[in-house]
Motif scaffolding. Structure first.
Motif, PDB file in Angstrom:
ATOM      1  N   ASP A   1     -96.180  17.215  41.850  1.00 41.30           N
ATOM      2  CA  ASP A   1     -94.740  16.682  41.656  1.00 41.30           C
ATOM      3  C   ASP A   1     -94.345  15.702  42.395  1.00 41.30           C
ATOM      4  OD1 ASP A   1     -93.796  18.899  40.197  1.00 41.30           O
ATOM      5  OD2 ASP A   1     -94.066  20.366  41.945  1.00 41.30           O
ATOM      6  N   PHE A   2     -94.616  15.251  43.408  1.00 42.23           N
ATOM      7  CA  PHE A   2     -94.347  14.084  44.227  1.00 42.23           C
ATOM      8  C   PHE A   2     -94.544  12.734  43.188  1.00 42.23           C
ATOM      9  CE2 PHE A   2     -94.065  15.752  48.250  1.00 42.23           C
ATOM     10  CZ  PHE A   2     -93.082  15.318  48.718  1.00 42.23           C
ATOM     11  N   PHE A   3     -95.759  12.752  42.428  1.00 45.93           N
ATOM     12  CA  PHE A   3     -95.821  11.663  41.742  1.00 45.93           C
ATOM     13  C   PHE A   3     -95.129  11.567  40.217  1.00 45.93           C
ATOM     14  CE2 PHE A   3     -99.514  11.071  44.524  1.00 45.93           C
ATOM     15  CZ  PHE A   3     -99.566   9.579  44.575  1.00 45.93           C
ATOM     16  N   LEU A   4     -94.977  12.789  39.881  1.00 46.83           N
ATOM     17  CA  LEU A   4     -94.250  12.924  38.398  1.00 46.83           C
ATOM     18  C   LEU A   4     -92.738  13.191  38.439  1.00 46.83           C
ATOM     19  CD1 LEU A   4     -97.141  14.874  36.438  1.00 46.83           C
ATOM     20  CD2 LEU A   4     -96.891  12.486  36.984  1.00 46.83           C
ATOM     21  N   ASP A   5     -92.376  13.096  39.756  1.00 42.92           N
ATOM     22  CA  ASP A   5     -90.628  13.402  39.540  1.00 42.92           C
ATOM     23  C   ASP A   5     -90.273  14.676  38.985  1.00 42.92           C
ATOM     24  OD1 ASP A   5     -89.504  11.407  41.165  1.00 42.92           O
ATOM     25  OD2 ASP A   5     -90.111   9.905  39.577  1.00 42.92           O
ATOM     26  N   SER A   6     -90.786  15.729  39.206  1.00 42.95           N
ATOM     27  CA  SER A   6     -90.610  16.852  38.464  1.00 42.95           C
ATOM     28  C   SER A   6     -90.018  18.001  39.425  1.00 42.95           C
ATOM     29  CB  SER A   6     -91.708  17.295  37.646  1.00 42.95           C
ATOM     30  OG  SER A   6     -93.116  17.215  38.416  1.00 42.95           O
ATOM     31  N   GLY A   7     -89.653  17.560  40.642  1.00 43.22           N
ATOM     32  CA  GLY A   7     -89.038  18.630  41.582  1.00 43.22           C
ATOM     33  C   GLY A   7     -90.170  19.529  42.111  1.00 43.22           C
TER      34      GLY A   7
ATOM     35  N   ASN B   1     -83.842  19.087  42.253  1.00 45.80           N
ATOM     36  CA  ASN B   1     -84.152  17.699  41.266  1.00 45.80           C
ATOM     37  C   ASN B   1     -83.352  17.340  40.298  1.00 45.80           C
ATOM     38  OD1 ASN B   1     -86.051  15.510  41.023  1.00 45.80           O
ATOM     39  ND2 ASN B   1     -86.870  16.585  39.391  1.00 45.80           N
TER      40      ASN B   1
ATOM     41  N   PHE C   1     -85.892  15.437  48.321  1.00 45.11           N
ATOM     42  CA  PHE C   1     -87.118  15.227  49.320  1.00 45.11           C
ATOM     43  C   PHE C   1     -88.298  14.816  48.433  1.00 45.11           C
ATOM     44  CE2 PHE C   1     -90.857  17.487  51.001  1.00 45.11           C
ATOM     45  CZ  PHE C   1     -90.978  16.630  51.935  1.00 45.11           C
ATOM     46  N   VAL C   2     -88.457  15.658  47.280  1.00 46.10           N
ATOM     47  CA  VAL C   2     -89.548  15.313  46.414  1.00 46.10           C
ATOM     48  C   VAL C   2     -89.361  14.433  45.460  1.00 46.10           C
ATOM     49  CG1 VAL C   2     -91.160  16.326  44.784  1.00 46.10           C
ATOM     50  CG2 VAL C   2     -90.660  17.690  46.636  1.00 46.10           C
ATOM     51  N   ASN C   3     -89.572  13.201  45.711  1.00 49.59           N
ATOM     52  CA  ASN C   3     -89.527  12.011  44.556  1.00 49.59           C
ATOM     53  C   ASN C   3     -90.460  11.023  44.641  1.00 49.59           C
ATOM     54  OD1 ASN C   3     -88.495   9.700  45.886  1.00 49.59           O
ATOM     55  ND2 ASN C   3     -87.090  11.112  46.630  1.00 49.59           N
ATOM     56  N   SER C   4     -90.650  10.010  43.651  1.00 47.31           N
ATOM     57  CA  SER C   4     -91.847   9.189  43.645  1.00 47.31           C
ATOM     58  C   SER C   4     -91.420   7.925  44.292  1.00 47.31           C
ATOM     59  CB  SER C   4     -92.218   9.111  42.275  1.00 47.31           C
ATOM     60  OG  SER C   4     -91.135   8.451  41.450  1.00 47.31           O
TER      61      SER C   4
ATOM     62  N   ASN D   1     -91.147   7.623  47.587  1.00 51.46           N
ATOM     63  CA  ASN D   1     -91.330   7.422  49.008  1.00 51.46           C
ATOM     64  C   ASN D   1     -92.475   6.479  49.152  1.00 51.46           C
ATOM     65  OD1 ASN D   1     -93.984   8.724  48.827  1.00 51.46           O
ATOM     66  ND2 ASN D   1     -92.660  10.705  48.404  1.00 51.46           N
TER      67      ASN D   1
ATOM     68  N   THR E   1     -96.257   7.438  47.394  1.00 53.14           N
ATOM     69  CA  THR E   1     -96.443   7.723  45.885  1.00 53.14           C
ATOM     70  C   THR E   1     -95.939   6.034  45.297  1.00 53.14           C
ATOM     71  OG1 THR E   1     -94.300   8.411  45.863  1.00 53.14           O
ATOM     72  CG2 THR E   1     -96.050  10.011  45.758  1.00 53.14           C
TER      73      THR E   1
ATOM     74  N   THR F   1     -89.923   4.825  38.308  1.00 50.73           N
ATOM     75  CA  THR F   1     -89.789   4.165  39.667  1.00 50.73           C
ATOM     76  C   THR F   1     -89.670   2.535  39.870  1.00 50.73           C
ATOM     77  OG1 THR F   1     -90.977   5.837  40.123  1.00 50.73           O
ATOM     78  CG2 THR F   1     -90.861   4.593  41.752  1.00 50.73           C
TER      79      THR F   1
ATOM     80  N   ARG G   1     -85.915   5.343  42.609  1.00 49.49           N
ATOM     81  CA  ARG G   1     -86.244   6.172  41.580  1.00 49.49           C
ATOM     82  C   ARG G   1     -84.768   5.983  40.831  1.00 49.49           C
ATOM     83  NH1 ARG G   1     -87.063  12.618  41.006  1.00 49.49           N
ATOM     84  NH2 ARG G   1     -84.770  12.817  41.514  1.00 49.49           N
TER      85      ARG G   1
END
Lengths: 167, 275
Positions: free
Chosen positions: A64-70, B31, B39-42, B44, B47, B125, B159
């Motif tokens: 998810d971190f890499f693909l930006d999918s939450g 998201n 918090f979860v995004n490419s 950082n 990544t 990104t 992003r």
């Protein structure tokens, strides 16, 4: 100890190959294999499941971190990680006593095939329904699930065939 | 009490599973919300760093195309520059006060290091971040047209919410008649976006050019978007028009991030009117 390092390497290799190789294939413009779920199939069975559940969550989250999918990959991967034991019981008739000696690809191919296909379909269906996030393109979701599953399964069995040692 | 402990003992794996599942669900919903920081995004350091390394290698493969497009852009800008000089001579009688602060936009060059266009909610990104003056809600464009709006900013990477994202909505207009509507995407074809809510009396022909309307504090006025390929001729409620993008969204590399220097002033005025 040896086994732990092996699965750590497998984890990292699967995430990176997914992000940098398999996610750029785009067969027919949109079909990708999601081979990282091979980790769920190959990880040894254990009576204590906390570590495995956490690892499957982490596996999805790293993708998810890499693909930006939450959190959709984490959600789908965790679901099949939890359902794994149930399908082991249904298809392969293995119980807690058999876990330490269990080897997936020492079993009959037909049973293993059913087990892997079921989990892959569940994972891909959850993944694409969440990625789409509406009921509008439901045919697109179903088609994508089917095509991607075929692709994933093809690659998975091919990889297993290549990497397992012949007795 | 014993019952409770027994309950936890029996369902401990299921409860753990549910807990992680709720975390994953929360992250998924978060998201899609443009206002919240994620918090979860490419973007950082980890990544972004990996994507940057991979992009450094893969960028060699389309060096030729990128060079051609940059040359084309230079040609266009040079032509405009000379037109401008000629105009200045022609309107010599008006006094231009050069001390006045006239600049409204600044441009930062950036490179796309991760590109998605096959999902319903796509993000890109870029290799610029807070260090280079990037903030949230800045326009991302290239020479052929618009690309998206910056969304999550980290120290070195940002992003971008692509226009190929079902949540993206921006102001766009017809170039010849100046009727404006809202540009959005239905998630199907990555070459086609939809322009909705355009007035019914607006004359629309297939092949008309669509550009940004300048009615937002993000995009400058008159940036190209695409051309009309399908008109529904008032048959649908929102009068949707299919617009083919000038940009090939599957093959992007050098981009510009646009900062609007008047953004805060514009927003403060708009907020007063709301109250």
């Amino acid at each position: 100890m040896n086994k732990k390092i092996y699965f750590l390497i497998l984890f990292v290799v699967l995430v990176f190959s997914q992000v940098f190789v398999f996610n750029n294939i785009l067969f027919l413009g949109y079909v990708n294999p999601y081979l990282y779920i091979a980790f769920i199939f190959l990880y040894p069975l254990n009576k204590n499941r906390f570590l495995f559940l956490f690892l499957s969550f982490l596996l999805g989250l790293s993708v998810d971190f890499f693909l930006d999918s939450g959190g959709i990959h984490a959600f789908a991967t965790l679901t099949i990680g939890y359902l794994r034991l149930f399908f082991i019981k249904v298809y392969l008739k293995k119980y807690e006593i058999d876990y330490p000696f269990f080897k997936l690809h020492a079993e009959a191919f037909g049973k293993v095939f059913n087990y892997v296909v079921t989990l892959t379909l569940i994972h891909h269906f959850i993944l694409f329904s969440f990625a789409n996030f509406s009921f509008q393109n439901i045919t697109h979701v179903l088609l994508n699930t089917l095509l991607s599953s075929v692709f994933t399964l093809l690659l998975y069995f091919l990889a297993i065939f290549i990497f397992t040692k012949k007795q | 009490m014993q019952q409770l402990i027994y309950f936890f003992q029996k369902f401990k794996y299921f409860l753990f599973f549910l807990m992680l599942q709720f975390i994953a669900l929360g992250l998924s919903f978060n998201n899609l919300n443009f206002q919240k920081s994620k918090f979860v995004n490419s973007a950082n350091a980890v990544t972004g760093g990996f994507y940057n390394k991979a992009s450094n290698i893969s960028s060699y493969f389309n060096l030729k195309e990128v060079n051609t497009s940059l040359l084309e852009e230079n040609r266009l800008l040079r032509t405009q520059l000379h037109q401008n000089k000629y105009n200045n001579i022609a309107i010599d009688s008006t006094i231009i006060d050069t001390l006045k602060y006239l600049q409204k936009f600044t441009y930062t060059s950036a490179k796309i290091i991760n590109n998605n266009y096959t999902n319903a909610f796509n993000f890109l990104t870029i290799n610029r971040g807070e260090k280079h003056g990037i903030e949230k809600e800045m326009a991302v464009i290239n020479s052929k047209g618009i690309i998206g709006v910056t969304d999550n900013v980290n120290a070195n990477y940002t992003r971008v919410q692509s226009i190929l994202n079902e949540n993206s909505k921006l102001n766009a207009r017809l170039k010849n008649s100046r009727y404006f509507g809202t540009l959005q995407w239905n998630g199907k074809d990555y070459n086609t976006v939809q322009l909705i809510d355009i007035p019914r009396q607006a004359p629309i022909e297939i092949g008309d050019t669509i550009e940004t309307g300048g009615k937002s504090a993000i995009f400058p006025e008159g940036i190209l978007i695409g051309k009309v390929i399908n008109v529904n001729s008032n048959k649908t409620v929102n009068n949707a028009i299919d617009v083919q993008l000038f940009n090939d969204m599957s093959n992007l590399e050098p981009v510009y991030v646009v900062k609007n220097l008047h953004k805060i002033a514009i927003q403060s005025i708009e907020n007063i009117q709301d109250e």
